[in-house]
Write an enzyme that holds these catalytic residues in place. Structure first.
Site, PDB file in Angstrom:
ATOM      1  N   ALA A 197       0.804  -1.218   0.000  1.00 12.67           N
ATOM      2  CA  ALA A 197       0.000   0.000   0.000  1.00 12.67           C
ATOM      3  C   ALA A 197       0.839   1.272   0.000  1.00 12.67           C
ATOM      4  O   ALA A 197       0.301   2.376   0.046  1.00 12.67           O
ATOM      5  CB  ALA A 197      -0.928  -0.015   1.204  1.00 12.67           C
TER       6      ALA A 197
ATOM      7  N   ASN B  89       1.724  -3.188   8.188  1.00  9.11           N
ATOM      8  CA  ASN B  89       2.541  -3.572   7.030  1.00  9.11           C
ATOM      9  C   ASN B  89       3.230  -2.384   6.367  1.00  9.11           C
ATOM     10  O   ASN B  89       4.381  -2.491   5.946  1.00  9.11           O
ATOM     11  CB  ASN B  89       1.699  -4.349   6.011  1.00  9.11           C
ATOM     12  CG  ASN B  89       1.482  -5.789   6.463  1.00  9.11           C
ATOM     13  OD1 ASN B  89       2.293  -6.336   7.193  1.00  9.11           O
ATOM     14  ND2 ASN B  89       0.382  -6.376   6.048  1.00  9.11           N
TER      15      ASN B  89
ATOM     16  N   HIS C 299      -1.323   8.525   3.073  1.00 10.57           N
ATOM     17  CA  HIS C 299      -0.021   8.419   3.726  1.00 10.57           C
ATOM     18  C   HIS C 299       0.937   9.425   3.074  1.00 10.57           C
ATOM     19  O   HIS C 299       0.928   9.574   1.851  1.00 10.57           O
ATOM     20  CB  HIS C 299       0.611   7.035   3.523  1.00 10.57           C
ATOM     21  CG  HIS C 299      -0.193   5.906   4.060  1.00 10.57           C
ATOM     22  ND1 HIS C 299      -0.349   5.673   5.397  1.00 10.57           N
ATOM     23  CD2 HIS C 299      -0.874   4.920   3.431  1.00 10.57           C
ATOM     24  CE1 HIS C 299      -1.093   4.597   5.577  1.00 10.57           C
ATOM     25  NE2 HIS C 299      -1.430   4.118   4.403  1.00 10.57           N
TER      26      HIS C 299
END
Lengths: 266, 266
Positions: free
Chosen positions: A119, A187, A217
């Site tokens: 991701a 993760n 993010h």
């Protein structure tokens, strides 16, 4: 190269579905999962029906395993891949961190483990600058308040996120602590730590932002070779809103890189 | 794995110098360059003296070649690596584009070619989203006017960059045309094109910005799995101001990924 998929949730299904469309590029010989019947049911529309294989079978018969299973299964999958000298692609940065001594034995077992970027993006840049001197790696995760209200940390600390009218900083510490407090981020935090200067030296801020509808993010890096900033907004996968669509795509890109004449990107 | 370095300019020297510090990780057995004497002179302070090898020798004796030579030498290096089934790491995105048919024969010659990310980052993200539907890849390069005044495009188009007091857009077209008009950008444009949707579909803007002292690149991506933005400001290498320090580091990170038990990042 014979490919096997382990795990058939949102990521495993997406990966299998995509690979099924390119049979001349990808030779998927089987799938293993806890839910055998689900595999047959969910792959009914595929061009090539998926064959169920037991864990030992899939790891011994394949040259490469794609791990899309829950983290709890990771150690056992690694052990089987080491035993049978089978390559392994995973997005389980957390699984890798918990089993790093085992992982580091891959070479002496004539195999290799690949952590796809999942991701997050820019792990190529992080690994490059980490060959020099890195001054700062800072991750900033922003989520809508409703994506955070049920998180362990928010519940334990009794943080109130109702009726926010401006962004609120709810966590500021290193990514190692962040991964424990917010398992949903684990993760990404682990991958950034592994590519860069380690999760304990990576700073993490988590914000509840009422102006957002999607998780975002940012990664900010300062080093002696390059300063860079990454901002990413991921689109949720249909099957599991907790997983971004990019995760399965990163696994396929990783696989294509291993199989191709040309691998693009560090 | 026996490693050879071809080319001993700013990048080749930096790579060799770094690898020399980790003899237990990296087994560099020789260097090839047009300037044999320079190698001996420049590596005098190394822990292990560098051995000069002829092109055929280095490509046949090594398992992996690091290409740091000028683009003109690229085709011949690829031919030798295919002949001797030797792996090749390069940052010459432009060389790859010009020899793509040859490059695509690597697998059938039992070898593989690795394009390190070089002066750009986020190629992991670009290759992942390109497994889905990509709506936009846009690169924006900003340079101080004095870094552009001698460029072919600016001279030919007689663009005036003196006494700018605000940023000026001097080029807006696809990255394929951009690479021809601005050869200094060619490897970054080619790498972004190769990882993503191709240089011809990648939009490129070049700005002369009097507020800057360093070159910066931005990459903006919109897709059905993720939208992201990368901003990078590279620090020049001491020896050649035209080359960023990150380029040699990305080559080393790429090499470490090939050799390690764990390869982090797609």
């Amino acid at each position: 190269m014979k490919i096997g998929i382990i795990g058939f949730g949102a990521i495993g299904f997406d990966v299998a579905h995509k690979l099924d469309k390119e049979p001349s590029s990808f030779n998927v010989i089987g799938v293993h999962s806890r839910t055998k019947d689900k595999i047959i049911e969910k792959s009914v529309s595929f061009n090539s029906p998926l064959k169920y294989l037991e864990l030992d079978e899939i790891c011994s018969e394949c040259d490469l395993i794609i791990d899309c299973a829950p983290k709890e299964a990771f150690k056992n999958i690694v052990l089987k891949c080491l035993k049978y000298k089978t390559k392994l692609i995973t997005v389980s940065g957390a699984g890798i961190l918990e089993n790093i001594e085992l992982i580091n034995k891959a070479r002496e077992n004539s195999t290799q483990i690949f952590l796809a970027s999942g991701a997050i993006i820019g792990l190529d840049g992080l690994s490059a600058v980490s060959e020099g001197e890195v001054e700062l790696v800072k991750m900033i995760t922003r989520k809508p308040p409703n994506a955070l209200i049920k998180s362990k940390f928010v519940l334990e600390k009794k943080i109130v996120l109702d009726n926010l009218n401006q962004p609120k900083l709810i966590f500021s510490d290193n990514a190692f602590e962040g991964a424990k407090a917010f398992p949903a981020n684990v993760n990404v935090a682990a991958a950034v730590g592994l590519a860069g200067i380690g999760a304990k030296k990576t700073h993490l801020e988590i914000w509840a932002d009422p102006n957002l509808t999607k998780n975002t993010h940012s990664v900010i890096v300062k080093s002696d070779s390059s300063n860079f900033k990454i901002e990413i907004e991921n689109i949720q996968s249909k099957e599991n809103p907790g997983t971004g669509k990019i995760t399965a795509l990163s696994v396929i890109a990783c696989l294509r890189g291993i199989l191709s004449s040309l691998k693009v990107g560090t």
